[in-house]
Design a protein around this motif. Structure first.
Motif, mmCIF file in Angstrom:
data_model
loop_
_atom_site.group_PDB
_atom_site.id
_atom_site.type_symbol
_atom_site.label_atom_id
_atom_site.label_comp_id
_atom_site.label_asym_id
_atom_site.label_seq_id
_atom_site.Cartn_x
_atom_site.Cartn_y
_atom_site.Cartn_z
ATOM 1 N N ASP A 33 -0.483 -6.840 -6.757
ATOM 2 C CA ASP A 33 0.737 -7.553 -6.403
ATOM 3 C C ASP A 33 1.917 -6.685 -6.785
ATOM 4 O O ASP A 33 1.918 -6.054 -7.855
ATOM 5 N N VAL A 34 2.927 -6.655 -5.915
ATOM 6 C CA VAL A 34 4.191 -6.029 -6.278
ATOM 7 C C VAL A 34 4.949 -7.059 -7.105
ATOM 8 O O VAL A 34 5.078 -8.222 -6.710
ATOM 9 N N VAL A 35 5.424 -6.632 -8.265
ATOM 10 C CA VAL A 35 6.140 -7.528 -9.163
ATOM 11 C C VAL A 35 7.520 -6.949 -9.464
ATOM 12 O O VAL A 35 7.759 -5.752 -9.305
ATOM 13 N N VAL A 36 8.423 -7.821 -9.893
ATOM 14 C CA VAL A 36 9.796 -7.412 -10.193
ATOM 15 C C VAL A 36 10.243 -8.147 -11.445
ATOM 16 O O VAL A 36 9.824 -9.281 -11.710
ATOM 17 N N ASN A 37 11.120 -7.513 -12.224
ATOM 18 C CA ASN A 37 11.640 -8.177 -13.417
ATOM 19 C C ASN A 37 13.096 -8.588 -13.202
ATOM 20 O O ASN A 37 13.654 -8.387 -12.111
ATOM 21 N N SER B 130 7.178 -2.940 -10.038
ATOM 22 C CA SER B 130 5.932 -2.382 -10.529
ATOM 23 C C SER B 130 4.794 -3.016 -9.743
ATOM 24 O O SER B 130 5.031 -3.847 -8.863
ATOM 25 N N ILE B 131 3.568 -2.609 -10.054
ATOM 26 C CA ILE B 131 2.400 -3.263 -9.464
ATOM 27 C C ILE B 131 1.542 -3.818 -10.585
ATOM 28 O O ILE B 131 1.577 -3.330 -11.714
ATOM 29 N N TRP B 132 0.793 -4.855 -10.248
ATOM 30 C CA TRP B 132 -0.046 -5.546 -11.220
ATOM 31 C C TRP B 132 -1.322 -5.962 -10.511
ATOM 32 O O TRP B 132 -1.272 -6.419 -9.366
ATOM 33 N N SER B 133 -2.434 -5.805 -11.158
ATOM 34 C CA SER B 133 -3.717 -6.187 -10.546
ATOM 35 C C SER B 133 -3.674 -7.644 -10.103
ATOM 36 O O SER B 133 -3.298 -8.529 -10.880
ATOM 37 N N GLY C 146 8.540 -12.099 -18.189
ATOM 38 C CA GLY C 146 9.681 -11.390 -17.624
ATOM 39 C C GLY C 146 9.432 -10.792 -16.245
ATOM 40 O O GLY C 146 10.333 -10.201 -15.672
ATOM 41 N N TRP C 147 8.228 -10.938 -15.715
ATOM 42 C CA TRP C 147 7.895 -10.391 -14.406
ATOM 43 C C TRP C 147 7.503 -11.525 -13.477
ATOM 44 O O TRP C 147 6.917 -12.512 -13.900
ATOM 45 N N ARG C 148 7.801 -11.368 -12.187
ATOM 46 C CA ARG C 148 7.408 -12.365 -11.179
ATOM 47 C C ARG C 148 6.911 -11.635 -9.936
ATOM 48 O O ARG C 148 7.349 -10.510 -9.637
ATOM 49 N N ALA C 149 6.008 -12.272 -9.236
ATOM 50 C CA ALA C 149 5.447 -11.694 -8.016
ATOM 51 C C ALA C 149 6.474 -11.755 -6.898
ATOM 52 O O ALA C 149 7.237 -12.722 -6.790
ATOM 53 N N THR C 150 6.488 -10.741 -6.054
ATOM 54 C CA THR C 150 7.392 -10.714 -4.903
ATOM 55 C C THR C 150 6.762 -11.320 -3.663
ATOM 56 O O THR C 150 7.448 -11.569 -2.681
ATOM 57 N N GLY C 151 5.440 -11.525 -3.694
ATOM 58 C CA GLY C 151 4.733 -12.044 -2.533
ATOM 59 C C GLY C 151 4.058 -10.962 -1.716
ATOM 60 O O GLY C 151 3.396 -11.262 -0.722
ATOM 61 N N PHE C 152 4.202 -9.705 -2.114
ATOM 62 C CA PHE C 152 3.543 -8.606 -1.407
ATOM 63 C C PHE C 152 2.278 -8.247 -2.155
ATOM 64 O O PHE C 152 2.322 -7.892 -3.334
ATOM 65 N N ARG C 153 1.130 -8.340 -1.481
ATOM 66 C CA ARG C 153 -0.173 -8.010 -2.070
ATOM 67 C C ARG C 153 -0.907 -7.076 -1.122
ATOM 68 O O ARG C 153 -0.997 -7.342 0.068
ATOM 69 N N ALA C 154 -1.427 -5.976 -1.677
ATOM 70 C CA ALA C 154 -2.140 -4.994 -0.852
ATOM 71 C C ALA C 154 -2.851 -4.009 -1.777
ATOM 72 O O ALA C 154 -2.941 -4.242 -2.986
ATOM 73 N N THR C 155 -3.327 -2.897 -1.194
ATOM 74 C CA THR C 155 -3.939 -1.851 -2.011
ATOM 75 C C THR C 155 -2.860 -1.152 -2.828
ATOM 76 O O THR C 155 -1.655 -1.306 -2.565
ATOM 77 N N LYS C 156 -3.276 -0.370 -3.794
ATOM 78 C CA LYS C 156 -2.327 0.340 -4.653
ATOM 79 C C LYS C 156 -1.385 1.221 -3.826
ATOM 80 O O LYS C 156 -0.167 1.162 -4.001
#
Length: 64
Positions: A9-13, A19-22, A30-40
């Motif tokens: 998941d692409v995350v943002v603070n 950043s990315i998170w598994s 302090g981080w939240r998902a942006t809604g974009f999920r894909a490969t690294k």
């Protein structure tokens, strides 16, 4: 699942730093998902396209 197929998941603070998170793991405080999920590689390409000003939000606001 191979490393190439693992999803992230692409995350943002709050400072609008990305950043990315598994996928499926609990996000750190302090981080939240942006809604974009894909490969690294796809996530990193997405971040490169949307995070064009690398300055933290607080610095951008002071400079405005």
């Amino acid at each position: 699942m191979s490393t190439e197929e693992q999803q992230y998941d692409v995350v943002v603070n709050d400072e609008e730093q990305f950043s990315i998170w598994s996928a499926g793991r609990e996000l750190p405080a302090g981080w939240r998902a942006t809604g974009f999920r894909a490969t690294k590689d796809e996530c990193l390409a997405h971040i490169a396209s949307v995070w064009t000003d690398l300055r933290p939000l607080s610095l951008r606001l002071r400079s405005a």
